[in-house]
Design a protein around this motif. Structure first.
Motif, short mmCIF file in Angstrom:
data_model
loop_
_atom_site.label_atom_id
_atom_site.label_comp_id
_atom_site.label_asym_id
_atom_site.label_seq_id
_atom_site.Cartn_x
_atom_site.Cartn_y
_atom_site.Cartn_z
N UNK A 287 100.32 -73.09 58.88
CA UNK A 287 99.24 -72.70 59.81
C UNK A 287 99.81 -72.35 61.17
N UNK A 288 100.78 -73.15 61.61
CA UNK A 288 101.38 -72.92 62.94
C UNK A 288 102.10 -71.58 62.95
N UNK A 289 102.84 -71.29 61.91
CA UNK A 289 103.57 -70.02 61.84
C UNK A 289 102.60 -68.84 61.82
N UNK A 290 101.48 -69.03 61.15
CA UNK A 290 100.48 -67.96 61.08
C UNK A 290 99.82 -67.73 62.44
N UNK A 291 99.56 -68.84 63.13
CA UNK A 291 98.90 -68.73 64.44
C UNK A 291 99.84 -68.17 65.51
#
Length: 413
Positions: A287-291
């Motif tokens: 999720x962090x990488x996507x955000x």
């Protein structure tokens, strides 16, 4: 001269065979017509002379006060003084043979003189009022109230003088007699007195000015103040209707003046979106990488992730269960995104309070509120700026895996 003419006409009528009584009546009528004709001619000439004089002076001077005097017909009213003086001076000679009529006519002329004086005072005060309204420092002051107060006192003095003339009582004695009826007078002029006191307090305390935007819920008023006078305050609402408020209500009731907002350089935006609590969750590494692809929070996520990972590593946190240790949430990242978005918005005043905050939870969800000030205070532009911001906010919610609360309306089969 008029007295000699009176004797000449009388002797002429007697010589022609008229009776004494008829000669007196015809003599009086002839002299009256002659006097009225003279007064009319003098009045016409006086008006022309004074009108040309004032108009000429008005054109040559730089101030517009004399133009306003002409506009309010002060020269015309002053011109009536000369023929009135002529009438008062010569009427006793015209009616010398009719004592009762002479007394009535003299009293009538004195009453007319008082009314003319009041008209001159009114023209002068209206001119002063109109002139003061052209000056920047008096444009927003309740000048109308003060002018009305002066006119009320002038009319009261005029009315007292008229009654004193008609009744034959001295002015001082007449005024003393009215003092005994002061309670009744106070009751009759209660609203006027309250309005006068209120006008003074409003002016001294600078509570309301002409042009101020006020909201007065008790009177359903919401708009700009267009007029402040002794009895009422007129407010033009945003729907172009006019609301009339008693002047004394400004000091006896509570109302909102938006002048402070206009002077501050910004107009407050205070609106929230309600996020469904069930859509809030911790962020995984994926999720962090996507955000991080979202530009406004990429740097924040980079630095924050390193800080959290270091803390969890130093504390030897078991991250096989996501709740352990410190974590990012999609709700917190969304709040940071909105904060950065608002800080970079060109229509937001950066010198005033600016924040995005989470409010107390409600049965519907968690409100996320934007609290900021638009740099443009004009209503239509303010609404456009606020709509533009929340258009973006509403569209951005889904990129953080969040959902906005919407009331589900049951359908009837």
């Amino acid at each position: 001269m008029l007295n000699n003419l009176r004797h000449y006409i009388y002797d002429l009528l007697i010589d022609k065979g008229w009776s004494v009584t008829s000669a007196k009546y015809l003599n009086m009528l002839a002299l009256l017509v002659a006097l009225l004709l003279i007064a009319f001619i003098v009045d016409f000439i006086s008006k022309r002379i004074l009108w040309r004089f004032f108009s000429g002076v008005a054109k040559q001077t730089k101030t517009n006060f004399d133009d306003i005097l002409v506009k309010n017909k002060l020269p015309r009213n002053i011109a009536h003084i000369i023929p009135l003086i002529i009438l008062i001076e010569f009427v006793p000679q015209v009616f010398s043979d009719f004592v009762n009529a002479e007394d009535i006519i003299e009293k009538t002329l004195k009453v007319i003189a008082i009314i003319l004086t009041l008209r001159i005072i009114k023209s002068l005060l209206n001119s002063v009022k109109d002139y003061l309204k052209t000056l920047p420092r008096y444009k927003d002051k309740p000048v109308d109230s003060y002018i009305q107060v002066f006119m009320i006192f002038a009319w009261l003095l005029g009315i007292f003088s008229i009654f004193a003339i008609i009744t034959g009582i001295s002015f001082l004695k007449f005024a003393t007699t009215l003092g005994a009826a002061s309670a009744v007078i106070l009751l009759i002029f209660k609203d006027t007195i309250l309005g006068f006191v209120a006008s003074i307090q409003v002016s001294i305390n600078d509570m309301v000015r002409i042009g101020d935007w006020i909201t007065f819920e008790k009177y359903a008023a919401d708009g700009d103040v267009t007029e402040i006078n002794l009895a009422t305050v007129k407010v033009q609402n945003w729907d172009k209707t006019i609301t009339t408020i008693p002047t004394y209500a400004l000091i006896s009731d509570s109302f909102k003046n938006w002048r402070g907002m206009k002077a501050s350089g910004g107009r407050r935006i205070k609106r929230s979106v309600i996020i469904k609590a069930s859509s809030i969750h911790f962020l995984t590494k994926d999720d962090v990488e996507r955000f991080k692809k979202i530009e406004l929070v990429s740097t924040y996520l980079e630095n924050r992730s390193k800080e959290i990972d270091k803390h969890n590593s130093d504390a030897n946190v078991d991250k096989s269960v996501l709740i352990n240790g410190r974590n990012l949430t999609n709700f917190g990242v969304f709040r940071k995104y909105l904060q950065t978005y608002i800080e970079n918005h060109s229509a937001i005043n950066k010198d005033m309070t600016l924040m995005v905050r989470q409010l107390a939870s409600t049965p519907q969800g968690i409100p996320m509120e934007i609290y900021a000030f638009s740099s443009d205070q004009r209503w239509e532009n303010y609404e456009y700026i606020m709509a533009d911001i929340f258009d973006h906010v509403l569209a951005a919610v889904k990129y953080f895996d969040l959902q906005i609360y919407e009331l589900a309306v049951p359908t009837i089969d």
